[in-house]
Design an enzyme around this catalytic site. Structure first.
Site, PDB file in Angstrom:
ATOM      1  N   SER A  63       0.800  -1.227   0.000  1.00  0.00           N
ATOM      2  CA  SER A  63       0.000   0.000   0.000  1.00  0.00           C
ATOM      3  C   SER A  63       0.835   1.281   0.000  1.00  0.00           C
ATOM      4  CB  SER A  63      -0.936  -0.063   1.205  1.00  0.00           C
ATOM      5  OG  SER A  63      -1.852   0.961   1.142  1.00  0.00           O
ATOM      6  N   ASP A 277      -3.395   6.437  -2.773  1.00  0.00           N
ATOM      7  CA  ASP A 277      -2.156   5.829  -2.301  1.00  0.00           C
ATOM      8  C   ASP A 277      -1.770   4.682  -3.252  1.00  0.00           C
ATOM      9  OD1 ASP A 277      -3.985   3.922  -1.564  1.00  0.00           O
ATOM     10  OD2 ASP A 277      -3.075   3.505   0.375  1.00  0.00           O
ATOM     11  N   GLU A 371     -10.854   6.971   8.142  1.00  0.00           N
ATOM     12  CA  GLU A 371      -9.677   7.400   8.875  1.00  0.00           C
ATOM     13  C   GLU A 371      -9.271   8.756   8.288  1.00  0.00           C
ATOM     14  OE1 GLU A 371      -7.236   3.706  10.348  1.00  0.00           O
ATOM     15  OE2 GLU A 371      -7.245   3.716   8.175  1.00  0.00           O
ATOM     16  N   ALA A 372      -8.602   9.572   9.114  1.00  0.00           N
ATOM     17  CA  ALA A 372      -8.181  10.891   8.631  1.00  0.00           C
ATOM     18  C   ALA A 372      -7.278  10.745   7.398  1.00  0.00           C
ATOM     19  CB  ALA A 372      -7.451  11.632   9.741  1.00  0.00           C
ATOM     20  N   ASN A 373      -6.582   9.623   7.282  1.00  0.00           N
ATOM     21  CA  ASN A 373      -5.670   9.425   6.153  1.00  0.00           C
ATOM     22  C   ASN A 373      -6.392   9.140   4.826  1.00  0.00           C
ATOM     23  OD1 ASN A 373      -6.401   6.691   6.216  1.00  0.00           O
ATOM     24  ND2 ASN A 373      -4.606   6.075   7.406  1.00  0.00           N
TER      25      ASN A 373
END
Ligand code: G16
Length: 545
Positions: A63, A277, A371-373
């Protein structure tokens, strides 16, 4: 089964003694250290498939990690992450000596009452990302599957969420969608085009998004998607892998953590940007304003946008639905305030890792998790899906109620409910922005993030840090939390926590405060405490960052 040890010794021996753990998202380390782990996970996938009487998925990816890393995770029958009780089997199987391999397989089979001689040959779906090590590692997985009596269905290169989708389609007799790559694009693009058609005229919304694909698999797949979307969305793809290294100075993790634009893009005011990502399961948005200042719209802002959209449709359709949102400790304090106070949607906090968010979101009728990501999706319970479908054709409801229920029905098809999916999330965001006629600056105005900073510290052994309360407090090493509390108390709107990463060999530090200067200072001071109390190695954290 009798070939398991022979094939291990001949082709995939465990050469070192390094312990490896099934972490936040499976096993992850240098690709060169994973051959025996891959072989063994092929075996475990067959055991799991025999137990469940279903197809299991194996995804080979690291990832957001650097290109030389790789990893593997197993995907359960409904496309969800491997059940946590099996993570300990995965860890045990990955770490035993070759001579103990068969005994360990038999032990797992006996505990789970799996008939190793059942004669069935389960199918295992496998896919991988663009890393050079992925193809040889997939061959080790294949050998493990075959030695354990299973058969491999190799999809080659896919995004992680595409593989999760395929597994669910297969195990639901294609009711969830068709278990092919084409089926995935068809399902998403059909829903997208339908939602576009019912959206009113727009003035502020622009249907162009510039995508940084992290030099990963998302580039190739977004290019395929474009051909299905026709002119309903204009996707400009950069960092497509033709001229740069995977995740290097680009991608969602880089943009989120560094809070700046990726290499390979020159941002222009008035345009809208997004970064995937490396395996396209995360997405963040961003832009520059007229003064040239960079603005990030991360997973929290995506969650807020999506929750507001769904809440509006639910309320317009007159349905009573338990809608909730799941975050982690990384969620910006302003987002939690906005979602609970302005949207009036309940929020729960769970430990990092999609598996935790997913499990908690299942407890709502409609569970939004991010998630904040930028890793997240929306889950609809079977009961609520049925309720929405009936409402869409209920003649006792008003036209407006039926229309909103129909829109919800289509939105359900746009969302990959198996796991966070950068491509599906991007389409959903574009639909919400179009429906609400928002440009990215207006979306950003939903609330203002508290300034924040993330750092990482290398330590000798990250497991010396232990946490509680959804990772918001450290219980080990002694004295660390007291020091963090003391530092936080000196900063207006201060908040900070530390936790060991489950995907990299580091301890992560998060801090937020009233100003960027204070957030940076707090992050560095907490990082120094981690360095001193948890056995830091290498350079000490310092300002300026
Ligand atoms: C994985 C997990 C995410 C997690 C991230 C970072 O993401 O799927 O849930 O937030 O790792 O985890 P950690 O802080 O424990 O290293 P990805 O996109 O790398 O698969």
């Amino acid at each position: 089964m009798e070939r398991i040890e022979e094939v291990a010794n001949r082709l995939h021996p465990r050469t070192g003694t390094k312990f490896i753990q099934y972490g936040t998202a499976g096993f992850r380390t240098k690709g060169s250290e994973l051959d025996h782990v891959m072989y063994r996970m092929g075996i475990l996938a067959v055991l799991r498939a025999k137990l469940k009487g279903a197809t299991i998925g194996v995804m080979i990816t690291a990832s957001h990690n650097p290109e030389e890393d790789n990893g593997i995770k197993l995907v359960d029958p409904m496309g969800e992450m491997l059940e946590s009780a099996w993570e300990k089997y995965a860890t045990e199987l990955a770490n035993v000596n070759d001579s103990e391999l068969m005994i360990t397989v038999k032990k797992i089979a006996s505990k789970e009452q799996i008939d190793l001689n059942s004669g069935t040959s389960p199918v295992i779906f496998c896919a991988y990302d663009t890393r050079p090590s992925s193809i040889p590692l997939s061959e080790a997985v294949r050998d493990g599957i075959e030695a354990a009596g299973g058969s491999l269905c190799n999809f080659g290169k896919l995004t992680t969420p595409q593989l999760h989708y395929m597994v669910r389609c297969k195990n639901t007799d294609n009711c969830y969608g068709t278990s092919t790559e084409e089926g995935y694009y068809q399902k998403l693009s059909l829903a997208f085009i339908k939602l576009r058609q019912i959206q009113g005229q727009t003035q502020k919304y622009q249907n162009t998004v510039v995508v940084d694909a992290a030099n990963g698999i998302g580039a190739e797949k977004a290019k395929f998607l474009k051909t299905y979307l026709k002119d309903s969305l204009n996707i400009e793809i950069h960092n497509d892998g033709t001229n740069g290294r995977l995740n290097y100075l680009c991608g969602a993790d880089y943009v989120k953590v560094q809070q700046k634009a990726p290499n390979g893009l020159t941002l222009k005011a008035g345009s809208k940007y997004a970064s995937f990502d490396g395996d396209a399961d995360r997405i963040v948005y961003y832009y520059v304003d007229n003064g040239g200042t960079f603005h990030l719209l991360d997973g929290d802002k995506i969650a807020s946008l999506v929750a507001s959209y769904l809440q509006t449709l639910v309320s317009e359709s007159g349905l009573t639905v338990n809608l909730g949102l799941v975050q982690t400790a990384y969620a910006n304090g302003s987002s939690t305030d906005f979602i609970t106070q302005t949207l009036q949607v309940p929020v729960v906090c769970v430990p990092t890792g999609v598996k935790h968010l997913h499990a908690r979101a299942l407890q709502f009728d409609i569970g939004v998790y991010f998630e904040a990501n930028g890793h997240g999706t929306v889950l609809f319970s079977d009961a609520v899906t049925e309720k929405i479908r009936s409402a869409a054709s209920d003649v006792n409801l008003t036209d407006k109620q039926r229309k909103s229920a129909s829109e919800l029905c289509i939105a359900i098809n746009l969302i990959n409910q198996t796991v966070g999916d950068a491509i599906s999330d991007m389409l959903l965001v574009e639909i919400v922005l179009g429906t609400q006629d928002l440009d990215i600056e207006n979306w950003d105005k939903m609330y203002t993030d508290l300034p924040n900073r993330q750092l990482k510290v290398k330590v000798q052994d990250r497991t010396v840090i232990e946490t509680t309360d959804a990772e918001r407090r450290a219980v080990k090493p002694a004295g660390l939390q007291e020091n963090v509390d003391n530092l936080v108390s000196k900063v207006p709107n201060g908040r900070s926590f530390v936790r060991p990463s489950g995907t990299e060999d580091v301890v992560r530090i998060y801090a937020e405060a009233d100003t960027q200067q204070n957030a940076d200072k707090l992050a560095v001071e907490v990082a120094l405490k981690v360095y001193d109390l948890a056995g830091g190695v290498g350079d000490k954290p310092h300002l300026p960052l």
